[in-house]
Design a protein around this motif. Sequence first.
Motif, PDB file in Angstrom:
ATOM      1  N   LYS A  70      16.948  36.922  27.545  1.00 24.22           N
ATOM      2  CA  LYS A  70      17.356  36.006  26.475  1.00 24.22           C
ATOM      3  C   LYS A  70      17.689  36.796  25.212  1.00 24.22           C
TER       4      LYS A  70
ATOM      5  N   ARG B 183      25.425  24.219  36.111  1.00 24.05           N
ATOM      6  CA  ARG B 183      25.434  24.513  34.669  1.00 24.05           C
ATOM      7  C   ARG B 183      25.469  26.020  34.412  1.00 24.05           C
ATOM      8  N   ALA B 184      24.695  26.764  35.192  1.00 25.12           N
ATOM      9  CA  ALA B 184      24.666  28.226  35.022  1.00 25.12           C
ATOM     10  C   ALA B 184      26.029  28.827  35.352  1.00 25.12           C
TER      11      ALA B 184
ATOM     12  N   SER C 221      11.806  36.388  30.804  1.00 26.86           N
ATOM     13  CA  SER C 221      12.973  35.716  30.224  1.00 26.86           C
ATOM     14  C   SER C 221      13.237  36.175  28.796  1.00 26.86           C
TER      15      SER C 221
ATOM     16  N   LEU D 254      20.687  34.580  27.765  1.00 29.24           N
ATOM     17  CA  LEU D 254      20.738  33.873  29.046  1.00 29.24           C
ATOM     18  C   LEU D 254      19.534  32.951  29.234  1.00 29.24           C
ATOM     19  N   THR D 255      19.766  31.848  29.914  1.00 28.87           N
ATOM     20  CA  THR D 255      18.681  30.980  30.359  1.00 28.87           C
ATOM     21  C   THR D 255      18.178  31.495  31.715  1.00 28.87           C
ATOM     22  N   ARG D 256      17.064  30.951  32.172  1.00 27.32           N
ATOM     23  CA  ARG D 256      16.550  31.362  33.487  1.00 27.32           C
ATOM     24  C   ARG D 256      17.563  31.103  34.606  1.00 27.32           C
TER      25      ARG D 256
ATOM     26  N   ARG E 199       8.471  33.406  32.177  1.00 25.32           N
ATOM     27  CA  ARG E 199       8.670  33.241  30.725  1.00 25.32           C
ATOM     28  C   ARG E 199       8.667  34.586  30.013  1.00 25.32           C
TER      29      ARG E 199
ATOM     30  N   LYS F  64      21.323  22.742  38.220  1.00 22.57           N
ATOM     31  CA  LYS F  64      21.044  23.957  37.441  1.00 22.57           C
ATOM     32  C   LYS F  64      22.032  25.061  37.795  1.00 22.57           C
TER      33      LYS F  64
ATOM     34  N   GLU G 130      20.787  30.931  34.415  1.00 23.29           N
ATOM     35  CA  GLU G 130      21.914  31.860  34.243  1.00 23.29           C
ATOM     36  C   GLU G 130      21.529  33.255  34.725  1.00 23.29           C
ATOM     37  N   TRP G 131      20.294  33.691  34.403  1.00 23.38           N
ATOM     38  CA  TRP G 131      19.831  34.992  34.873  1.00 23.38           C
ATOM     39  C   TRP G 131      19.758  35.021  36.396  1.00 23.38           C
TER      40      TRP G 131
ATOM     41  N   GLU H 111      28.471  28.144  32.520  1.00 21.02           N
ATOM     42  CA  GLU H 111      28.237  28.992  31.349  1.00 21.02           C
ATOM     43  C   GLU H 111      28.676  30.426  31.598  1.00 21.02           C
TER      44      GLU H 111
END
Length: 147
Positions: A32, A72-73, A28, A37-39, A25, A69, A41-42, A76
Amino acid sequence: MEPEILELESFLPYRLYRLADAVSREFSRIYKDRHGLTRPEWRTLSGLGQLGTMTATELGEQSAMHKTKVSRAVAELERRRWLTRKTDENDRRVEHLALTKAGLAAYREMVPLAKAFEGELLAKLSVEERAAVVGGLAALEVALGEK
């Protein structure tokens, strides 16, 4: 005789989970704030940045993410034009994923920030504590077949 109680606060798996989540977190916030970026995506960006072309299945295994996940990443990062898909010539069900120039530039921008974050985190520990943490994690990875 009373039933035995499990104190989560001292249960190693729970402590490791909580610590990993807290560190994740905290880190992130950097990616972010920098790139939105989301986790997942990272993790996708960093996996492809480190290892190059991979399939979604390979990414999921490398990053320990569920296939939804990863999917989705990937979608994106593709929308951002940071990632491309190329259908496998021998198996049209398989796609090879790779970073574009823009995706690679974002990854390269994040590498020194990630290393600095790690350095700051480790700097909170003494030399002996750092060695113990690194050694303990390596031993657990070996014991669990993760290395």
